[in-house]
Design an enzyme around this catalytic site. Structure first.
Site, PDB file in Angstrom:
ATOM      1  N   ASP A  15      20.853 -23.426  31.980  1.00  0.00           N
ATOM      2  CA  ASP A  15      20.710 -23.588  30.545  1.00  0.00           C
ATOM      3  C   ASP A  15      21.749 -22.685  29.867  1.00  0.00           C
ATOM      4  O   ASP A  15      22.315 -21.785  30.509  1.00  0.00           O
ATOM      5  CB  ASP A  15      19.282 -23.208  30.138  1.00  0.00           C
ATOM      6  CG  ASP A  15      19.016 -23.469  28.671  1.00  0.00           C
ATOM      7  OD1 ASP A  15      19.433 -24.530  28.166  1.00  0.00           O
ATOM      8  OD2 ASP A  15      18.405 -22.607  28.014  1.00  0.00           O
TER       9      ASP A  15
ATOM     10  N   ASP B 283      21.793 -21.565  25.832  1.00  0.00           N
ATOM     11  CA  ASP B 283      21.208 -20.642  24.854  1.00  0.00           C
ATOM     12  C   ASP B 283      20.152 -19.775  25.528  1.00  0.00           C
ATOM     13  O   ASP B 283      19.216 -20.272  26.146  1.00  0.00           O
ATOM     14  CB  ASP B 283      20.551 -21.415  23.706  1.00  0.00           C
ATOM     15  CG  ASP B 283      21.570 -22.041  22.764  1.00  0.00           C
ATOM     16  OD1 ASP B 283      22.558 -21.373  22.447  1.00  0.00           O
ATOM     17  OD2 ASP B 283      21.369 -23.197  22.351  1.00  0.00           O
TER      18      ASP B 283
END
Length: 354
Positions: A28, A30
Site C-alpha cells: 500500500d 498512503d
C-alpha cells in the site's frame, strides 16, 4: 503462521527475513511508503531499496483511482524509491478489467472520476464518455479529487437510474489529506446510491475485494506474495480474502489498540513498526499452555477481562515483541468468548507508551 478453524490465533514467525521468504511485496502507499502530504515515511525509502537489492519484487497497490500508474511511479522516484509505471497497480485498473469482462470491446463507459480511471479504461479498449445521453454500456466511479463537480454525480445517477450497470473502483468512505480526513470514493458512491433510491449496488473492484487481488497477481506474476499495509479493513482483509500472508506496519491508520481488537479477517500474519520489518525475520509467538503467550521475553495473558504483560523491560527490550505477545492473548480470548469483545488493553498500552 498459526491458524485454527480458519482463524489466526496469534502472529506468525519467520526464521528468515520476510524479503527472502516472499518473492513479491504488494505494498500500500498512503501510511506505508509516504504520508498523506506525500513525504516519505521514515525508513521507508532505505528499507525498500534494501529489499529490492536483495531480489524482492516490489509492487505498489493503491485503492486511489485518481492518479495514473506513471504519475505514482514519478512520485515514488522523486522520493528516492526506484519505480516504473509497471510496478504500480491501481483500483482503476482492477475495475477497468471488471468492466471489460462484462461488456463488448469498444463500449462507451460513463466516467465519474479522474485521469487514472480514463487511462485504465482505454487500456482495456473501452471509451470514456461524460454524459448519460451518450448511450454508455456501464457507469464507473473512482475518486476524482476534491474538485469533482456535482454535475458528474448527477450524470451517474441519471444513467444508473435508467438501468445502466454500475461499477466502483473502491468504496473507501474517507481519504487522508494534508488538512485531515476527507470524503473518499465510497462517499461519492453513496451520493449516487441515495439519488437512485438504493435500488441497485455497484460492482466494486478495490481492496479488500478479490478483483483487486486478482489484478495485482496478474500484473506482477507473484507466486509467494506478501501484502504490506497499514489498514486492517482494506489491506489486511484483502490479504485474508486472497488467501495470502500479510504484514501490518504501524505507520498509518491502524494503532495498537485497534490491532489487539482485530476480528479474524483483520488479523495480519506479521506485525512491524515500519517497513524495516521486511528486512528481518519475525519471532515466534508461543502459547505456554497456561493461558499465556510468549514472544521475545515478554509474556501476555488475560486476567479479569484485562490484558496483563510481564517479562522483558529496560534497554534492549523490543516493544514490538510485547505487541505480538499481546495479540496472541487478546485474539485468543476474543475467539474463546464470541460476542464479549476484546479484553481491555488500556493499562498495558499506557505501560508500553503505544
Amino acid at each position: 503462521m498459526t491458524v485454527r478453524n480458519g482463524q489466526r490465533k496469534y502472529p506468525g514467525g519467520s526464521a528468515v527475513a520476510l524479503s527472502e521468504a516472499y518473492d513479491t511485496a504488494l505494498l500500500d502507499l498512503d501510511g506505508v511508503v509516504y504520508f498523506a502530504g506525500g513525504a516519505a515515511i521514515p525508513y521507508a525509502v532505505e528499507a525498500l531499496g534494501a529489499a529490492r537489492a536483495g531480489g524482492m519484487h516490489l509492487a505498489y497497490v493503491t485503492n486511489n483511482a485518481l492518479r495514473t500508474p506513471a504519475e505514482v511511479a514519478e512520485h515514488l522516484t522523486e522520493l528516492g524509491v526506484s519505480a516504473e509505471a509497471g510496478d504500480v497497480v491501481t483500483s482503476a485498473q482492477a475495475v477497468a478489467r471488471l468492466i471489460a469482462d462484462d461488456v463488448p470491446a469498444g463500449s462507451r463507459v460513463l466516467v465519474v472520476g479522474g485521469e487514472g480511471l480514463r487511462v485504465a479504461l482505454r487500456e482495456r479498449g473501452l471509451v470514456p464518455v461524460d454524459s448519460a445521453d451518450e448511450d454508455p454500456a456501464a457507469v464507473v466511479q473512482g475518486y476524482g479529487g476534491p474538485g469533482m463537480p456535482w454535475a458528474r454525480f448527477a450524470e451517474a445517477a441519471y444513467a444508473v437510474g435508467r438501468g445502466v450497470p454500475w461499477y466502483a473502483s473502491n468504496t473507501d468512505l474517507t481519504i487522508p489529506g494534508t488538512r485531515g480526513i476527507g470524503p473518499g470514493n465510497g462517499a461519492a458512491v453513496e451520493v449516487v446510491r441515495i439519488a437512485t433510491g438504493h435500488r441497485v449496488e455497484p460492482k466494486v473492484a478495490g481492496k479488500p475485494l478479490p478483483p483487486m487481488h486478482r489484478e495485482t497477481v496478474l500484473r506482477t506474476g507473484a507466486e509467494r506474495p506478501l501484502v504490506v499495509g497499514d489498514r486492517l479493513d482494506t489491506d489486511i482483509e484483502g490479504a485474508f480474502n486472497g488467501g495470502v500472508d500479510s504484514l501490518l506496519v504501524l505507520t498509518g491508520v491502524t494503532d495498537v489498540a485497534q490491532l489487539l481488537a482485530a476480528v479474524p479477517e483483520h488479523r495480519p500474519t506479521y506485525v512491524a513498526a515500519d517497513l524495516r520489518g521486511l528486512l528481518t525475520g519475525q519471532p515466534e509467538v508461543v502459547a505456554d499452555g497456561d493461558g499465556g503467550f510468549v514472544c521475545g521475553g515478554w509474556r501476555a495473558s488475560v486476567s479479569g477481562g484485562e490484558l496483563v504483560l510481564d517479562g522483558a523491560s529496560g534497554e534492549g527490550a523490543d516493544v514490538m515483541d510485547a505487541v505480538r505477545a499481546l495479540c496472541g492473548a487478546s485474539w485468543s480470548a476474543a475467539d474463546a468468548a464470541p460476542g464479549a469483545g476484546a479484553p481491555d488493553a488500556g493499562k498495558v498500552l499506557a505501560l508500553l507508551g503505544v
